[in-house]
Write an enzyme that holds these catalytic residues in place. Sequence first.
Site, short mmCIF file in Angstrom:
data_model
loop_
_atom_site.label_atom_id
_atom_site.label_comp_id
_atom_site.label_asym_id
_atom_site.label_seq_id
_atom_site.Cartn_x
_atom_site.Cartn_y
_atom_site.Cartn_z
N THR A 180 47.81 33.31 44.88
CA THR A 180 49.26 33.51 44.97
C THR A 180 49.93 32.30 45.62
OG1 THR A 180 48.69 35.80 45.49
CG2 THR A 180 51.00 35.17 45.72
N ASP A 236 35.85 37.22 43.03
CA ASP A 236 37.11 37.10 43.76
C ASP A 236 36.83 36.91 45.26
OD1 ASP A 236 39.82 36.81 43.95
OD2 ASP A 236 40.33 38.82 43.28
#
Length: 388
Positions: free
Chosen positions: A100, A285
Site C-alpha cells: 500500500t 505475503d
Amino acid sequence: MFILLRDADVHAPEPLGRTDVLVAHGRVVAIAPAIGELPAACACETIDLGGRRLVPGLIDAHVHVTGGGGEAGPETRVPPLAPGTIAQAGVTTVVGVLGTDGTSRSVAELVATVLGLRAEGLSAWCWTGNYEVPVHTLTGSIRGDLAWVDPIIGVGELALSDHRSSQPTLDELLRVAADVHTGGMIAGKAGVLHLHMGDGRRGLDLVRRAIEGSELPASMFHPTHVNRNAGLLREAQALAKEHGCTIDVTAFPAQDLGEGIAAGDAIAACLQAGVPIERITCSSDGGGCMPTFDADGRLVAMGVGDPSTLLVALQRLLGFGLATASALAPFSTNVARLLRLPRKGRICVGGDADLVGLEDDGTPWCVIARGQPWVMGGVPTRRGTFES
Ligand SMILES: [Zn+2]
C-alpha cells in the site's frame, strides 16, 4: 565447499527415490546412489538425512522484505523480514514487493533490501512499483527498470478491486501491462504483472477485459490473493481455465483467514474445478500486514504474514493424498517457470543447491540455500547480519 547429503528421499520434485546428492560451490553437481568418499583434499561436510524427504527450496513470489503495512499510521509499518526468518521457513528464494505504502517506502529501498538478501546467501528478486498507478519506478520507467535493474522481473503488486488501490481504468492497466510485456522482452526477463486483488465486488473483471480486449498474452497477468473469498476464487479458476493465466494463492496465517480459504484447501478446490496444477502458484505475503477493515474502511485488527505458512499449505495438500511432485509444483517449478528463474525450483545437476529436508510432520530438518546450511537437525545454524 562440498556438502554430501546421504540417503535422501529426493523429490526433484518428481520422485528420484533414496539417493545421495553432492553439492559444490552452491550448485548440485551429482545425484546418484552411494556416491563415494571425496579425496581428503576436498573439504566435505557429510550429512545423513536418514531417508527424510529432500525437496527443492521453496520460491515465495510475494514477500514484503522491507516490511509492509503502515495502513493505520507510522507505528503500523512492519519491520523488515530477517533472512533467518525466511530460510527457517524452508524458503530459499523470495520475490520482494512493496504494498500500500509507496510514500514512506521506495523501490530503491526494496532493491537495496533484495541485494542485501543476496549478499546474505539467499536468492532474491523483486517487483517494481507498489499498489499505485502511475507505477513508482527506480529509473523513471517500467521498461528502464526491467532493462537496467537486475533483480526487477516485473511490476507488482498493482492493486485492483480494493479501496486502497489507485482505482485504475482499463486503459491505465493496459498501458502498464504493455510496458511490462515489452520491457520483459527487451530485458530477456519474465515481464509479469503481479496483481494484488482486493475483496471489491468488481473482482477480476478488469483483468478479464484487459486480456479479451488486447493482444497482450494472458500468461503475463498473475493475480494474487485470489483465495481471499469464495467468489474471487471461482472467478480466478475460470480465468486460469479459459485464458491460461497463472493464479497465485496466498497462504494466509490461520488466525487472519477471515472469509478467505486456507491455501491448501484453495489449491485443492482449484484442482477439483479443473485448473491444471501448472497454472497455480502459492506465496506467503510474508512481512505484509493482514488488516481487517470495518464497513467504513476503519482498521479493526492487524496481523502480519509469515513465510512459514507455505510449508503448512504444502503439508495440507499432501494430507489430501496429492502426489508429492504435484503438491510441490505451486511452491517450486511453477514459480520458476512463470518468473523465468534459471536454476531454481528443481533438484537437478547444475541447478542451485537450494534444498530442504523435511520431517514427516512437514517441519524443516535441514535448509540449504545456494549451498550454505541455514538449518541443520531442525536447529538454525546461520543468521543474517543483524539477527542475534
Ligand atoms: Zn497484496
